[in-house]
Scaffold this motif. Structure first.
Motif, PDB file in Angstrom:
ATOM      1  N   ALA A 254      -4.097  -1.427   0.345  1.00  0.00           N
ATOM      2  CA  ALA A 254      -3.827  -1.679  -1.070  1.00  0.00           C
ATOM      3  C   ALA A 254      -2.752  -0.688  -1.489  1.00  0.00           C
ATOM      4  CB  ALA A 254      -5.081  -1.491  -1.915  1.00  0.00           C
ATOM      5  N   ILE A 255      -1.982  -1.069  -2.469  1.00  0.00           N
ATOM      6  CA  ILE A 255      -0.922  -0.199  -2.975  1.00  0.00           C
ATOM      7  C   ILE A 255      -1.225   0.121  -4.429  1.00  0.00           C
ATOM      8  CG2 ILE A 255       1.535  -0.023  -3.508  1.00  0.00           C
ATOM      9  CD1 ILE A 255       2.045  -1.909  -1.121  1.00  0.00           C
ATOM     10  N   PHE A 256      -1.178   1.395  -4.748  1.00  0.00           N
ATOM     11  CA  PHE A 256      -1.420   1.859  -6.113  1.00  0.00           C
ATOM     12  C   PHE A 256      -0.112   2.372  -6.699  1.00  0.00           C
ATOM     13  CE2 PHE A 256      -5.529   1.797  -4.262  1.00  0.00           C
ATOM     14  CZ  PHE A 256      -6.426   1.606  -5.305  1.00  0.00           C
ATOM     15  N   LEU A 257       0.195   1.932  -7.902  1.00  0.00           N
ATOM     16  CA  LEU A 257       1.420   2.347  -8.580  1.00  0.00           C
ATOM     17  C   LEU A 257       1.056   3.147  -9.833  1.00  0.00           C
ATOM     18  CD1 LEU A 257       3.434  -1.008  -8.376  1.00  0.00           C
ATOM     19  CD2 LEU A 257       3.403   0.894  -6.740  1.00  0.00           C
TER      20      LEU A 257
ATOM     21  N   ILE B 185      -1.807  -4.998  -5.245  1.00  0.00           N
ATOM     22  CA  ILE B 185      -0.998  -3.947  -5.867  1.00  0.00           C
ATOM     23  C   ILE B 185      -1.668  -3.623  -7.195  1.00  0.00           C
ATOM     24  CG2 ILE B 185       1.243  -3.339  -6.834  1.00  0.00           C
ATOM     25  CD1 ILE B 185       2.511  -5.190  -4.740  1.00  0.00           C
ATOM     26  N   ILE B 186      -2.128  -2.395  -7.304  1.00  0.00           N
ATOM     27  CA  ILE B 186      -2.883  -1.964  -8.475  1.00  0.00           C
ATOM     28  C   ILE B 186      -2.014  -1.019  -9.295  1.00  0.00           C
ATOM     29  CG2 ILE B 186      -4.944  -0.723  -9.253  1.00  0.00           C
ATOM     30  CD1 ILE B 186      -5.301  -1.941  -5.874  1.00  0.00           C
TER      31      ILE B 186
ATOM     32  N   ILE C 179       8.659  -2.687  -4.293  1.00  0.00           N
ATOM     33  CA  ILE C 179       7.365  -2.791  -3.615  1.00  0.00           C
ATOM     34  C   ILE C 179       6.756  -4.159  -3.901  1.00  0.00           C
ATOM     35  CG2 ILE C 179       4.978  -1.953  -3.636  1.00  0.00           C
ATOM     36  CD1 ILE C 179       6.166   0.894  -4.021  1.00  0.00           C
ATOM     37  N   LYS C 180       6.726  -4.540  -5.169  1.00  0.00           N
ATOM     38  CA  LYS C 180       6.117  -5.823  -5.543  1.00  0.00           C
ATOM     39  C   LYS C 180       6.875  -7.005  -4.937  1.00  0.00           C
ATOM     40  CE  LYS C 180       5.705  -4.357  -9.960  1.00  0.00           C
ATOM     41  NZ  LYS C 180       5.428  -4.423 -11.409  1.00  0.00           N
TER      42      LYS C 180
ATOM     43  N   ALA D  34       3.485  -1.343   4.683  1.00  0.00           N
ATOM     44  CA  ALA D  34       2.193  -1.906   4.272  1.00  0.00           C
ATOM     45  C   ALA D  34       1.984  -3.283   4.897  1.00  0.00           C
ATOM     46  CB  ALA D  34       2.114  -1.987   2.749  1.00  0.00           C
ATOM     47  N   ASN D  35       3.035  -4.074   4.959  1.00  0.00           N
ATOM     48  CA  ASN D  35       2.945  -5.420   5.529  1.00  0.00           C
ATOM     49  C   ASN D  35       2.552  -5.398   7.004  1.00  0.00           C
ATOM     50  OD1 ASN D  35       3.716  -6.515   3.076  1.00  0.00           O
ATOM     51  ND2 ASN D  35       5.852  -6.764   3.661  1.00  0.00           N
ATOM     52  N   GLN D  36       2.832  -4.318   7.690  1.00  0.00           N
ATOM     53  CA  GLN D  36       2.522  -4.204   9.117  1.00  0.00           C
ATOM     54  C   GLN D  36       1.112  -3.685   9.379  1.00  0.00           C
ATOM     55  OE1 GLN D  36       5.603  -1.798  10.901  1.00  0.00           O
ATOM     56  NE2 GLN D  36       7.223  -3.069  10.050  1.00  0.00           N
TER      57      GLN D  36
END
Length: 120
Positions: A50-53, A91-92, A81-82, A42-44
């Motif tokens: 956005a990241i959903f958990l 991060i949702i 991840i966080k 994700a960082n790249q």
């Protein structure tokens, strides 16, 4: 039906999906590593991300009262991840399973938001 599973994995949490497929639950340690890898990916990102958990499980089998429900393993993934995701990436966290319509709707809404912003 787990006869094809290598001996080194026989003591793991397994689920015979059908006669040809046996699933193996990831451990907290494996999930920590996966979380780090996902965050690095994700960082790249060159575009919006956005990241959903899904806090109630990351698969059909990983849900309360199901075979792979292991909140500590999921939490190891989420924590990694966080910890490893750049602060500008949202991060949702959603209190539902990944297969819940609420989760699908939230991800879809974010995708549409990204696409609308791209058109501007």
């Amino acid at each position: 039906m787990t006869s094809g599973v290598p001996d080194k994995y026989k003591n793991r949490l397994l689920y015979a999906w059908n006669e040809n497929v046996t699933l193996m639950r990831t451990t907290p340690e494996e999930n920590e590593e996966l979380g780090r890898i996902l965050a690095e990916k994700a960082n790249q990102s060159k575009g919006p991300v956005a990241i959903f958990l899904p806090l109630q499980g990351i698969s059909e089998l990983d849900a309360p009262d199901r075979d792979f429900w292991w909140p500590e393993a999921d939490q190891a993934l989420f924590d990694a991840i966080k910890k490893n995701t750049k602060s500008e990436i949202p991060i949702i966290e959603l209190d539902c399973n990944i297969n819940d319509p609420l989760f699908a709707r939230a991800v879809t809404d974010k995708l549409l938001e990204f696409l609308q912003n791209e058109e501007k």
